[in-house]
Design a protein around this motif. Sequence first.
Motif, PDB file in Angstrom:
ATOM      1  N   ALA A 113      13.756   3.666  -6.224  1.00 55.46           N
ATOM      2  CA  ALA A 113      13.769   2.322  -6.776  1.00 55.46           C
ATOM      3  C   ALA A 113      12.334   1.912  -7.095  1.00 55.46           C
ATOM      4  CB  ALA A 113      14.378   1.339  -5.776  1.00 55.46           C
ATOM      5  N   LEU A 114      11.420   2.327  -6.245  1.00 55.27           N
ATOM      6  CA  LEU A 114      10.002   2.043  -6.450  1.00 55.27           C
ATOM      7  C   LEU A 114       9.235   3.308  -6.090  1.00 55.27           C
ATOM      8  CD1 LEU A 114       9.753  -1.470  -4.771  1.00 55.27           C
ATOM      9  CD2 LEU A 114       9.665  -0.985  -7.224  1.00 55.27           C
ATOM     10  N   GLN A 115       8.158   3.543  -6.855  1.00 58.88           N
ATOM     11  CA  GLN A 115       7.425   4.780  -6.602  1.00 58.88           C
ATOM     12  C   GLN A 115       5.935   4.506  -6.503  1.00 58.88           C
ATOM     13  OE1 GLN A 115       9.038   7.541  -9.370  1.00 58.88           O
ATOM     14  NE2 GLN A 115       8.819   9.276  -7.986  1.00 58.88           N
ATOM     15  N   ASN A 116       5.392   4.826  -5.339  1.00 60.18           N
ATOM     16  CA  ASN A 116       3.953   4.783  -5.117  1.00 60.18           C
ATOM     17  C   ASN A 116       3.288   3.503  -5.637  1.00 60.18           C
ATOM     18  OD1 ASN A 116       1.719   5.864  -4.003  1.00 60.18           O
ATOM     19  ND2 ASN A 116       1.105   6.984  -5.862  1.00 60.18           N
ATOM     20  N   ILE A 117       3.675   2.388  -5.045  1.00 55.85           N
ATOM     21  CA  ILE A 117       3.180   1.079  -5.490  1.00 55.85           C
ATOM     22  C   ILE A 117       1.912   0.694  -4.734  1.00 55.85           C
ATOM     23  CG2 ILE A 117       3.749  -1.369  -5.696  1.00 55.85           C
ATOM     24  CD1 ILE A 117       5.554   0.236  -7.438  1.00 55.85           C
ATOM     25  N   GLU A 118       0.895   0.315  -5.511  1.00 55.18           N
ATOM     26  CA  GLU A 118      -0.329  -0.284  -4.947  1.00 55.18           C
ATOM     27  C   GLU A 118      -0.462  -1.642  -5.610  1.00 55.18           C
ATOM     28  OE1 GLU A 118      -2.484   0.844  -2.748  1.00 55.18           O
ATOM     29  OE2 GLU A 118      -1.656   2.857  -2.481  1.00 55.18           O
ATOM     30  N   TRP A 119      -0.567  -2.688  -4.808  1.00 58.37           N
ATOM     31  CA  TRP A 119      -0.395  -4.000  -5.441  1.00 58.37           C
ATOM     32  C   TRP A 119      -0.877  -5.074  -4.488  1.00 58.37           C
ATOM     33  CZ3 TRP A 119       3.041  -8.135  -4.278  1.00 58.37           C
ATOM     34  CH2 TRP A 119       3.352  -9.012  -5.325  1.00 58.37           C
ATOM     35  N   GLN A 142       0.837  -1.210   0.000  1.00 58.36           N
ATOM     36  CA  GLN A 142       0.000   0.000   0.000  1.00 58.36           C
ATOM     37  C   GLN A 142       0.869   1.257   0.000  1.00 58.36           C
ATOM     38  OE1 GLN A 142      -2.009  -0.664   3.692  1.00 58.36           O
ATOM     39  NE2 GLN A 142      -3.475  -2.144   2.826  1.00 58.36           N
ATOM     40  N   HIS A 143       0.708   2.059  -1.052  1.00 55.12           N
ATOM     41  CA  HIS A 143       1.386   3.374  -1.160  1.00 55.12           C
ATOM     42  C   HIS A 143       2.885   3.281  -0.899  1.00 55.12           C
ATOM     43  CE1 HIS A 143      -2.644   4.921  -0.925  1.00 55.12           C
ATOM     44  NE2 HIS A 143      -2.820   4.425   0.290  1.00 55.12           N
ATOM     45  N   VAL A 144       3.526   2.259  -1.370  1.00 58.08           N
ATOM     46  CA  VAL A 144       4.936   2.091  -1.002  1.00 58.08           C
ATOM     47  C   VAL A 144       5.865   2.785  -1.994  1.00 58.08           C
ATOM     48  CG1 VAL A 144       6.827   0.416  -0.941  1.00 58.08           C
ATOM     49  CG2 VAL A 144       4.763   0.026   0.410  1.00 58.08           C
ATOM     50  N   SER A 145       6.800   3.546  -1.435  1.00 60.63           N
ATOM     51  CA  SER A 145       7.917   4.056  -2.232  1.00 60.63           C
ATOM     52  C   SER A 145       9.207   3.641  -1.544  1.00 60.63           C
ATOM     53  CB  SER A 145       7.878   5.586  -2.327  1.00 60.63           C
ATOM     54  OG  SER A 145       6.753   5.993  -3.073  1.00 60.63           O
ATOM     55  N   LYS A 146      10.215   3.435  -2.370  1.00 57.39           N
ATOM     56  CA  LYS A 146      11.533   3.145  -1.793  1.00 57.39           C
ATOM     57  C   LYS A 146      12.532   4.085  -2.441  1.00 57.39           C
ATOM     58  CE  LYS A 146      14.918   1.210   0.332  1.00 57.39           C
ATOM     59  NZ  LYS A 146      15.060   1.391   1.781  1.00 57.39           N
ATOM     60  N   GLN A 147      13.145   4.895  -1.568  1.00 57.01           N
ATOM     61  CA  GLN A 147      14.106   5.876  -2.058  1.00 57.01           C
ATOM     62  C   GLN A 147      15.485   5.481  -1.557  1.00 57.01           C
ATOM     63  OE1 GLN A 147      13.345   9.825  -0.637  1.00 57.01           O
ATOM     64  NE2 GLN A 147      14.325  10.793  -2.398  1.00 57.01           N
ATOM     65  N   PHE A 148      16.462   5.535  -2.413  1.00 65.96           N
ATOM     66  CA  PHE A 148      17.817   5.203  -1.993  1.00 65.96           C
ATOM     67  C   PHE A 148      18.482   6.422  -1.381  1.00 65.96           C
ATOM     68  CE2 PHE A 148      17.654   1.672  -5.238  1.00 65.96           C
ATOM     69  CZ  PHE A 148      17.563   0.687  -4.270  1.00 65.96           C
ATOM     70  N   PRO A 181      10.477  -0.261   3.290  1.00 66.83           N
ATOM     71  CA  PRO A 181      10.015   0.828   2.421  1.00 66.83           C
ATOM     72  C   PRO A 181      10.299   2.182   3.054  1.00 66.83           C
ATOM     73  CG  PRO A 181       8.156  -0.212   3.513  1.00 66.83           C
ATOM     74  CD  PRO A 181       9.379  -1.022   3.868  1.00 66.83           C
ATOM     75  N   THR A 182      10.487   3.205   2.194  1.00 70.56           N
ATOM     76  CA  THR A 182      10.682   4.556   2.705  1.00 70.56           C
ATOM     77  C   THR A 182       9.340   5.093   3.216  1.00 70.56           C
ATOM     78  OG1 THR A 182      12.326   4.822   0.976  1.00 70.56           O
ATOM     79  CG2 THR A 182      11.681   6.802   2.169  1.00 70.56           C
ATOM     80  N   THR A 183       8.306   4.860   2.419  1.00 73.48           N
ATOM     81  CA  THR A 183       6.959   5.214   2.889  1.00 73.48           C
ATOM     82  C   THR A 183       6.018   4.084   2.509  1.00 73.48           C
ATOM     83  OG1 THR A 183       6.488   6.300   0.795  1.00 73.48           O
ATOM     84  CG2 THR A 183       7.284   7.716   2.577  1.00 73.48           C
ATOM     85  N   GLY A 184       4.866   4.036   3.150  1.00 72.42           N
ATOM     86  CA  GLY A 184       3.863   3.027   2.822  1.00 72.42           C
ATOM     87  C   GLY A 184       3.962   1.779   3.666  1.00 72.42           C
ATOM     88  N   THR A 185       3.056   0.827   3.384  1.00 76.19           N
ATOM     89  CA  THR A 185       2.955  -0.361   4.222  1.00 76.19           C
ATOM     90  C   THR A 185       2.961  -1.623   3.364  1.00 76.19           C
ATOM     91  OG1 THR A 185       1.428   0.984   5.495  1.00 76.19           O
ATOM     92  CG2 THR A 185       1.667  -1.319   6.172  1.00 76.19           C
TER      93      THR A 185
END
Lengths: 249, 531
Positions: free
Chosen positions: A21-27, A9-15, A58-62
């Motif tokens: 690496a990943l931006q605003n993933i809903e899946w 849910q709403h996951v972003s991963k920032q290096f 993740p940097t943000t999200g769950t």
Amino acid sequence: MNPWALEIQHVSKQFPDGTYALQNIEWGVKEGETMALIGESGSGKTTFLRLLNRLIEPTTGTVVIQGEPASAQDPIQLRRRLGYVPQDGGLFPHWTIRQNVCLVPHLLGWTLEQQLERVDMLLPLMNLNPSQIAERYPIELSGGQRQRVAVARALAADQPIVLLDEPFGALDPLTRHDLQDQFLSLQARLQKTMVLVTHDMSEAFRLGDRITILKEGCIQQVGTPHQILHAPATPYVHLLVQHYHAHRG
Amino acid sequence: MNTDRIRQRTRRISRGIVVGLLGLLYALSLPVWASDTIVVGSKNFMESRLLAEMFAQLIEARTELTVTRRLGLAGTQVCFEALKTGGIDLYPEYTGTGLVTILGEPPMHDRVSVLNRVRTEFLHRWNIWWLAPLGFENSYALALRRDRAQSLGLRTISDLVRVAPHMKAGFGYEFIQREDGLAGLKKSYGLQFQEVIGMQQTLKYQATDKGEVDLLDVYTTDGRLAVYDFVVLKDDRQFFPPYEAAALVRGEILKRHPELGRVISLLTNAIDPTRMRELNLRIQEQGEPVPQVAHSALRALNLVADNHVQPAASTESRDSILSYMWTTRSNLALRTGEHLGLSGLGLFLGILVAIPLGLALERWRRGAEAIIRIIGMLQTIPSIALLAFMIPIFGVGALPAIMALWMYSLFPILRNTYSGLRDAAPNVVETGRALGMTEWQILRTIRLPLAAPTIMAGIRTSAIWTVGTATLAAFIGAGGLGVPIVAGLQLADVNLILSGALPATVLALSVDGLLSRVEQWARPRGLEPVR
């Protein structure tokens, strides 16, 4: 009841260098479903997989695993519930096949008897003969055999979810095809929740109930092979499908 | 899995036993420390050894004291440092050396004023006593072959000035460094040589034989001056300060054992230069053992009784090397034991520190490279210098040698432990982690077993290194197979050198062979190629 075995849910991963690496993933992946995850190298698919078993955060999200936020679960215990098959098998070279297969049961404290029983049950499932190979070392096996052992290990503790990181990528085409067949029949019997990372379109179409297409850290499309083939959501997916057709000739 | 673990554990235990035995062996070779033990030291040339041996025998014959010999310490600094710190209690020294090298004062040319000066200063600064001089001077001098001197018409150093630019000088390393050696000589006489070659004191005479050097720095009591028919050039400007030989003794020990001073004083003015040259000659050219010459010198002075000389194992060093080693076998066995003890203990301590440190650094990688580099720098300190650095801290003898060997053994083990653990099959480590192993489980069941061969290889490198370097321990009186090597170098006695060098080589090779077996053994099954 929550239909998702795995959910992001709403996951972003920032290096640390600021790139995403990943931006605003809903899946999400449903219980018993095989989700193929496809993308070029650098598309973020490995990062994606590592989020699921908390090898990275993740940097943000769950990230939600079986209805519970992953961050609320003990990472060690969580990983023991998630089977994992890396590209090269990742077998411990100094352990016998039996020891390798029993890794997670051993970690979970099963008795030796239970472990042996499990090996005798699992290896035949993977078309391997326990009496022939259980006491041998990985180096004595062929690449295809090793990869089967790796799959057996991922299932050894009856993990409900299995993550596979390009599991057949390093095999020759014949062996790969063989193992894909076996994967399908295994999946038909076991009905596990699987996430299969691949860069091979035909493998994704063949094994995946649904397919997630990643590009530069963003999801391009999630859908069944049929949806992807007939209703590509973005020009990139369209291109992929064209390539796929051309390749099959 | 269980059998594997048991196998690993037995390995670990038996490895422990081997190292423990080495330590025990070493402990047995240590002298028993008694409070009434006097430690006599000497520098690493023959006259110093001979005088020290005479002191030692005299003390043994005429007092109740026990004597420990720490002979052949590497040079003035080492010896004097050892005396100051109580590593040794007395050693023979020369007044000129005391003035110039130790006190760092400009040379003086009157015998009595030099003696008075060093007496006052040493007493005042360190409570160290110069006993009465023994009766001869061993000054530096310049000398060359008589035929050369006559054909060039040289009699004094001043005569030398005009021909020096065409001459090659073979000078001892200490002479080249000393203010009262080459540097001062150049200033005082304005000498310039075509070339100055640094040479081992004992090899110089042979070099003039072959015409490779023309001029030597010599000691005036050197017995070989006569043998090689050398002329000593007159020091017409009185540049070389007087070097009267005397015993240098710690004040504390004189106070505790006043008889010591009385006994050594029996040698006051007892040895004249001619006698000293004779004695040196017997050792240098006739190959008589130092204890025997010391005893006969004392007997000639009626200072000891006629008994207790053990006929030396072999005075004929012209024997074949094997029979020579056979006759000295008990001594060689002792030296080998000491050698193994020194290197074994150094290595053992190295393992004890380097492996846990490697483990810690693998966990804390941010600081790892820096720390490994610092420890690697220890490796670049020349061994003899490292040994010398140890003396102010640990005195002389086995302890500083073990500490130095320990420092040398650290780096290969540390580096291999760290990189072996860090680089152990990264994909396998990653898989273990993904399947839910804790970091500790990964370390214990993946990293360590897979790194074991690499770690063993590091231990093996260290072992060979320590066994090799332990020969240098003789320079600081720690014993070992370096003792015959160092003594042999001073005497230019090939058999003596080989009797230390051969066992040392064999030892290094067998340690290497043994450890390569252990290395195979530490290799987990499954890593070997299929047979």
